[in-house]
Design a protein around this motif. Sequence first.
Motif, PDB file in Angstrom:
ATOM      1  N   LEU A  35      70.392  18.586  11.078  1.00  0.00           N
ATOM      2  CA  LEU A  35      70.503  17.473  12.019  1.00  0.00           C
ATOM      3  C   LEU A  35      70.443  17.938  13.473  1.00  0.00           C
ATOM      4  O   LEU A  35      70.924  19.015  13.814  1.00  0.00           O
ATOM      5  CB  LEU A  35      71.809  16.709  11.771  1.00  0.00           C
ATOM      6  CG  LEU A  35      71.949  16.077  10.399  1.00  0.00           C
ATOM      7  CD1 LEU A  35      73.317  15.404  10.268  1.00  0.00           C
ATOM      8  CD2 LEU A  35      70.830  15.100  10.110  1.00  0.00           C
ATOM      9  N   GLY A  36      69.829  17.114  14.310  1.00  0.00           N
ATOM     10  CA  GLY A  36      69.720  17.416  15.731  1.00  0.00           C
ATOM     11  C   GLY A  36      68.274  17.449  16.168  1.00  0.00           C
ATOM     12  O   GLY A  36      67.366  17.095  15.417  1.00  0.00           O
ATOM     13  N   THR A  37      68.061  17.894  17.392  1.00  0.00           N
ATOM     14  CA  THR A  37      66.724  17.942  17.970  1.00  0.00           C
ATOM     15  C   THR A  37      66.244  19.384  18.017  1.00  0.00           C
ATOM     16  O   THR A  37      66.972  20.281  18.436  1.00  0.00           O
ATOM     17  CB  THR A  37      66.725  17.328  19.379  1.00  0.00           C
ATOM     18  OG1 THR A  37      67.127  15.958  19.283  1.00  0.00           O
ATOM     19  CG2 THR A  37      65.349  17.405  20.021  1.00  0.00           C
ATOM     20  N   PHE A  75      66.121  15.147  13.748  1.00  0.00           N
ATOM     21  CA  PHE A  75      66.552  14.724  12.420  1.00  0.00           C
ATOM     22  C   PHE A  75      67.878  13.992  12.526  1.00  0.00           C
ATOM     23  O   PHE A  75      68.820  14.495  13.133  1.00  0.00           O
ATOM     24  CB  PHE A  75      66.723  15.939  11.495  1.00  0.00           C
ATOM     25  CG  PHE A  75      65.424  16.635  11.182  1.00  0.00           C
ATOM     26  CD1 PHE A  75      64.609  16.173  10.160  1.00  0.00           C
ATOM     27  CD2 PHE A  75      65.021  17.742  11.912  1.00  0.00           C
ATOM     28  CE1 PHE A  75      63.414  16.814   9.866  1.00  0.00           C
ATOM     29  CE2 PHE A  75      63.832  18.392  11.630  1.00  0.00           C
ATOM     30  CZ  PHE A  75      63.032  17.924  10.603  1.00  0.00           C
ATOM     31  N   MET A  76      67.940  12.792  11.941  1.00  0.00           N
ATOM     32  CA  MET A  76      69.153  11.980  11.939  1.00  0.00           C
ATOM     33  C   MET A  76      69.510  11.652  10.489  1.00  0.00           C
ATOM     34  O   MET A  76      68.652  11.699   9.612  1.00  0.00           O
ATOM     35  CB  MET A  76      68.925  10.697  12.741  1.00  0.00           C
ATOM     36  CG  MET A  76      68.623  10.985  14.210  1.00  0.00           C
ATOM     37  SD  MET A  76      67.599   9.736  14.993  1.00  0.00           S
ATOM     38  CE  MET A  76      66.050   9.946  14.195  1.00  0.00           C
ATOM     39  N   ASN A  78      71.855   8.889   7.732  1.00  0.00           N
ATOM     40  CA  ASN A  78      72.340   7.516   7.512  1.00  0.00           C
ATOM     41  C   ASN A  78      71.551   6.471   8.274  1.00  0.00           C
ATOM     42  O   ASN A  78      72.107   5.824   9.146  1.00  0.00           O
ATOM     43  CB  ASN A  78      73.831   7.412   7.830  1.00  0.00           C
ATOM     44  CG  ASN A  78      74.664   8.165   6.818  1.00  0.00           C
ATOM     45  OD1 ASN A  78      74.297   8.275   5.655  1.00  0.00           O
ATOM     46  ND2 ASN A  78      75.783   8.688   7.265  1.00  0.00           N
ATOM     47  N   PRO A  79      70.302   6.265   8.003  1.00  0.00           N
ATOM     48  CA  PRO A  79      69.486   6.908   6.948  1.00  0.00           C
ATOM     49  C   PRO A  79      68.828   8.187   7.463  1.00  0.00           C
ATOM     50  O   PRO A  79      68.808   8.447   8.672  1.00  0.00           O
ATOM     51  CB  PRO A  79      68.420   5.856   6.644  1.00  0.00           C
ATOM     52  CG  PRO A  79      68.237   5.120   7.937  1.00  0.00           C
ATOM     53  CD  PRO A  79      69.593   5.145   8.619  1.00  0.00           C
ATOM     54  N   ASN A  80      68.276   8.961   6.521  1.00  0.00           N
ATOM     55  CA  ASN A  80      67.607  10.214   6.865  1.00  0.00           C
ATOM     56  C   ASN A  80      66.252   9.904   7.475  1.00  0.00           C
ATOM     57  O   ASN A  80      65.256   9.764   6.785  1.00  0.00           O
ATOM     58  CB  ASN A  80      67.438  11.103   5.631  1.00  0.00           C
ATOM     59  CG  ASN A  80      68.727  11.749   5.205  1.00  0.00           C
ATOM     60  OD1 ASN A  80      69.786  11.450   5.748  1.00  0.00           O
ATOM     61  ND2 ASN A  80      68.652  12.622   4.239  1.00  0.00           N
ATOM     62  N   GLU A  81      66.235   9.817   8.792  1.00  0.00           N
ATOM     63  CA  GLU A  81      65.007   9.538   9.526  1.00  0.00           C
ATOM     64  C   GLU A  81      64.771  10.638  10.544  1.00  0.00           C
ATOM     65  O   GLU A  81      65.697  11.357  10.921  1.00  0.00           O
ATOM     66  CB  GLU A  81      65.107   8.193  10.248  1.00  0.00           C
ATOM     67  CG  GLU A  81      65.214   7.015   9.312  1.00  0.00           C
ATOM     68  CD  GLU A  81      65.358   5.685  10.037  1.00  0.00           C
ATOM     69  OE1 GLU A  81      65.006   4.673   9.433  1.00  0.00           O
ATOM     70  OE2 GLU A  81      65.826   5.667  11.192  1.00  0.00           O
ATOM     71  N   PHE A  82      63.518  10.763  10.981  1.00  0.00           N
ATOM     72  CA  PHE A  82      63.216  11.689  12.052  1.00  0.00           C
ATOM     73  C   PHE A  82      62.322  10.983  13.063  1.00  0.00           C
ATOM     74  O   PHE A  82      61.602  10.046  12.736  1.00  0.00           O
ATOM     75  CB  PHE A  82      62.547  12.980  11.543  1.00  0.00           C
ATOM     76  CG  PHE A  82      61.167  12.791  10.988  1.00  0.00           C
ATOM     77  CD1 PHE A  82      60.043  12.893  11.808  1.00  0.00           C
ATOM     78  CD2 PHE A  82      60.976  12.526   9.637  1.00  0.00           C
ATOM     79  CE1 PHE A  82      58.776  12.723  11.297  1.00  0.00           C
ATOM     80  CE2 PHE A  82      59.710  12.366   9.124  1.00  0.00           C
ATOM     81  CZ  PHE A  82      58.596  12.460   9.954  1.00  0.00           C
ATOM     82  N   THR A  83      62.436  11.430  14.304  1.00  0.00           N
ATOM     83  CA  THR A  83      61.563  10.939  15.365  1.00  0.00           C
ATOM     84  C   THR A  83      60.905  12.150  16.007  1.00  0.00           C
ATOM     85  O   THR A  83      61.468  13.251  16.004  1.00  0.00           O
ATOM     86  CB  THR A  83      62.332  10.144  16.435  1.00  0.00           C
ATOM     87  OG1 THR A  83      63.342  10.979  17.007  1.00  0.00           O
ATOM     88  CG2 THR A  83      62.973   8.899  15.842  1.00  0.00           C
ATOM     89  N   ASN A 115      60.681   9.498   7.484  1.00  0.00           N
ATOM     90  CA  ASN A 115      61.895   9.796   6.713  1.00  0.00           C
ATOM     91  C   ASN A 115      61.838  11.233   6.215  1.00  0.00           C
ATOM     92  O   ASN A 115      60.759  11.809   6.087  1.00  0.00           O
ATOM     93  CB  ASN A 115      62.010   8.844   5.519  1.00  0.00           C
ATOM     94  CG  ASN A 115      62.085   7.401   5.957  1.00  0.00           C
ATOM     95  OD1 ASN A 115      62.936   7.032   6.739  1.00  0.00           O
ATOM     96  ND2 ASN A 115      61.164   6.589   5.471  1.00  0.00           N
ATOM     97  N   TRP A 116      63.014  11.774   5.867  1.00  0.00           N
ATOM     98  CA  TRP A 116      63.073  13.141   5.378  1.00  0.00           C
ATOM     99  C   TRP A 116      64.141  13.273   4.300  1.00  0.00           C
ATOM    100  O   TRP A 116      65.054  12.462   4.193  1.00  0.00           O
ATOM    101  CB  TRP A 116      63.360  14.115   6.525  1.00  0.00           C
ATOM    102  CG  TRP A 116      64.720  13.950   7.151  1.00  0.00           C
ATOM    103  CD1 TRP A 116      65.052  13.103   8.166  1.00  0.00           C
ATOM    104  CD2 TRP A 116      65.934  14.620   6.775  1.00  0.00           C
ATOM    105  NE1 TRP A 116      66.382  13.214   8.465  1.00  0.00           N
ATOM    106  CE2 TRP A 116      66.948  14.142   7.629  1.00  0.00           C
ATOM    107  CE3 TRP A 116      66.246  15.576   5.826  1.00  0.00           C
ATOM    108  CZ2 TRP A 116      68.257  14.586   7.541  1.00  0.00           C
ATOM    109  CZ3 TRP A 116      67.559  16.025   5.742  1.00  0.00           C
ATOM    110  CH2 TRP A 116      68.536  15.540   6.589  1.00  0.00           C
ATOM    111  N   SER A 117      63.988  14.320   3.476  1.00  0.00           N
ATOM    112  CA  SER A 117      65.018  14.687   2.509  1.00  0.00           C
ATOM    113  C   SER A 117      64.972  16.203   2.334  1.00  0.00           C
ATOM    114  O   SER A 117      63.949  16.838   2.579  1.00  0.00           O
ATOM    115  CB  SER A 117      64.808  13.982   1.163  1.00  0.00           C
ATOM    116  OG  SER A 117      63.588  14.376   0.576  1.00  0.00           O
TER     117      SER A 117
END
Length: 175
Positions: A35-37, A75-76, A78-83, A115-117
């Motif tokens: 998680l993080g940038t 990466f974020m 709840n939900p697993n999303e990315f920008t 999204n990511w996992s």
Amino acid sequence: MKKLKFTFIICLSILMMSCSSDDDSNDTLSEDFLLGTWIGVDLEYFGTTEFEYLGIPITTQFVGEAYDIDYSISFMDNPNEFTTDGTYSIELSTTVLGETQVENIENLMFLSDGNWSLAGNELTIVNQGVASVGTLSMLSNDMLELNVVERQTTVLDGVEYIVTVNSVSTFEREE
């Protein structure tokens, strides 16, 4: 015209896709660790394009080295999303029948949001409905390296092209 088509196929494949650990084991990576940038610091890839021309099988090879790298991925959960944000340019060397052509492709967008996992050290990114699975070959507090192998089949003007791209993306955690 044929060189333009080869270059187009390679660029299209790259855009669609577009870490050995120190003492830490990547087998038990926590999603929280990702998680993080992360700021892009390097991107390189190599691969092949296979097709037949007049019944003769032909394989081209290519190598890409990024420059003017100015992109990030966040990466974020709840939900697993990315920008993502930013661009990069690439120097692409393509070898066809022993002849190498070098060109620069500038201001390419780095992915788009999705999204990511994470399962073990395998990171799955779903971007515009297409899933890509990469291996985190390095993940530490400040460095992330992702290896991705993509194989894609494309038909252009009745010719089937099989493109295989091996990419290595390196990121540093944003401070």
